[in-house]
Design a protein around this motif. Structure first.
Motif, short mmCIF file in Angstrom:
data_model
loop_
_atom_site.label_atom_id
_atom_site.label_comp_id
_atom_site.label_asym_id
_atom_site.label_seq_id
_atom_site.Cartn_x
_atom_site.Cartn_y
_atom_site.Cartn_z
N MET A 175 -16.69 -15.86 -87.77
CA MET A 175 -17.05 -16.97 -86.88
C MET A 175 -18.18 -17.78 -87.50
N THR A 176 -18.37 -18.99 -86.98
CA THR A 176 -19.41 -19.90 -87.46
C THR A 176 -20.26 -20.35 -86.29
N ALA A 177 -21.57 -20.37 -86.48
CA ALA A 177 -22.50 -20.77 -85.41
C ALA A 177 -23.66 -21.54 -86.02
N PRO A 178 -24.23 -22.50 -85.30
CA PRO A 178 -25.45 -23.18 -85.77
C PRO A 178 -26.61 -22.19 -85.85
N LEU A 179 -27.38 -22.28 -86.92
CA LEU A 179 -28.51 -21.39 -87.16
C LEU A 179 -29.79 -22.20 -87.18
N LEU A 180 -30.80 -21.75 -86.42
CA LEU A 180 -32.07 -22.46 -86.33
C LEU A 180 -33.22 -21.48 -86.47
N LEU A 181 -34.41 -22.02 -86.70
CA LEU A 181 -35.64 -21.23 -86.81
C LEU A 181 -36.65 -21.76 -85.81
#
Length: 343
Positions: free
Chosen positions: A236-242
């Motif tokens: 699966m693909t998901a937005p990644l943030l910090l």
């Protein structure tokens, strides 16, 4: 017909109210009064030219025309504002240099080429002030915006609002021991069924940790990339943030598990209450006939009264005994007839 006519009248009034000419008599246009309609010097508003300036284009071609932006004129009070950053500049701030962000690859797991941009974002967020990470500098975005416009939001501060469904602690990255432990948050924003993954440097005090939580929260985080992870249904693909922290408030009520003793007491009280209700109803109705019984009894009584005259009761037991006694008196006993010839 009156209701239909009233509805039609309301619609007509709404149409008339939306027409500016209807209210011209209340607030006349001063510009139209000053200039006569037949004035040859009058220029229609739709034909007013915007001031333009010949500047060099992006490709170096001279003579390209662009619309001149309306900028605030320089004054003695604004010439020294070099240290201040406008809200628009803060919203467009990029938290890593362009070369480092250009090496970040979407739709992939963490790569060695991502480390430089990730490290710059981490250092800038750690040293940023609370004003730099405020919500006014971070536009609110959803899953679809980040997923469809990854390059536009990469390296920019955004706001994520939703429900955190999972919070786990990650060990330090061996490539960057400065980062220490990070918290991996799985956030579902709005009606999206796909998660947004956010790595947070800190957690508020008392924030629950686990694979199955349900905590509404908001975060100001810098978008990094579309990250690939393994799930039960496949890759699966998901937005990644910090993010540096989580905006969360603990609920007033504390959830705790119910013990077996409390469950047994609750069941016992329920049974006792049900028995008390049944006993009360039985006690109040033990000598009472139901409505059906009363109806049947009344119907039988009425039928008996109507047919009482036709019922033959016959000879009573007392009359039968009297007749038998008289019969016995008319016949002699066996002692009186001994020795006498019979007829």
């Amino acid at each position: 017909m009156m209701l239909v006519g009233s509805l039609g009248l309301v619609i007509v009034l709404m149409i008339r109210a939306a027409d500016p000419e209807t209210w011209r008599w209340i607030a006349p246009d001063e510009a139209s009064e000053e200039v006569a309609p037949d004035d040859p010097t009058r220029v229609p508003r739709d034909q007013i030219e915007v001031p333009r300036k010949a500047v060099a284009g992006d490709n170096g071609t001279e003579g390209e025309f662009r619309v001149v932006e309306n900028r605030r004129p320089a004054t003695p009070y604004t010439l020294g504002e070099k240290g201040k950053v406008s809200a628009e500049e803060a919203r467009n701030r990029v938290w890593a240099n362009t070369d480092a962000l250009a090496s970040v690859e979407d739709s992939s797991p963490f790569r060695a080429s991502d480390f430089e941009a990730w490290s710059q974002i981490f250092d800038n967020m750690r040293d940023a002030t609370a004003q730099d990470l405020s919500a006014e500098h971070a536009p609110l975005v959803q899953f679809g915006q980040l997923f469809q416009q990854s390059k536009l939001y990469r390296g920019k501060l955004v706001t994520i609002q939703g429900t955190i469904r999972r919070c786990v602690k990650l060990p330090p990255n061996p490539l960057d021991e400065r980062a220490g432990n990070l918290w991996q948050l799985w956030v579902f924003s709005g009606g999206d069924n796909s998660p947004i993954v956010i790595y947070s440097m800190n957690l508020p005090e008392g924030f629950p940790v686990g694979n199955e939580i349900h905590e509404p929260a908001s975060l100001q985080a810098v978008y990094f990339k579309k990250w690939v992870y393994s799930a039960k249904g496949g890759t699966m693909t998901a937005p990644l943030l910090l993010a540096r922290n989580v905006n969360w408030q603990a609920s007033a009520t504390v959830n705790r598990e119910i013990t077996a003793l409390e469950i047994a007491i609750g069941i016992g009280c329920t049974l006792l209450g049900a028995m008390a209700v049944v006993g009360f109803i039985w006690w109040n109705n033990r000598n009472r006939d139901s409505q059906v019984e009363k109806l049947v009894r009344s119907r039988n009584r009425k039928q008996f009264e109507e047919n009482a005259a036709d019922i033959s009761v016959g000879e009573s037991v007392r009359d039968q005994l009297g007749a038998l006694s008289a019969q016995m008196k008319n016949h002699p006993s066996s002692e009186e007839t001994d020795g006498q010839p019979t007829e």
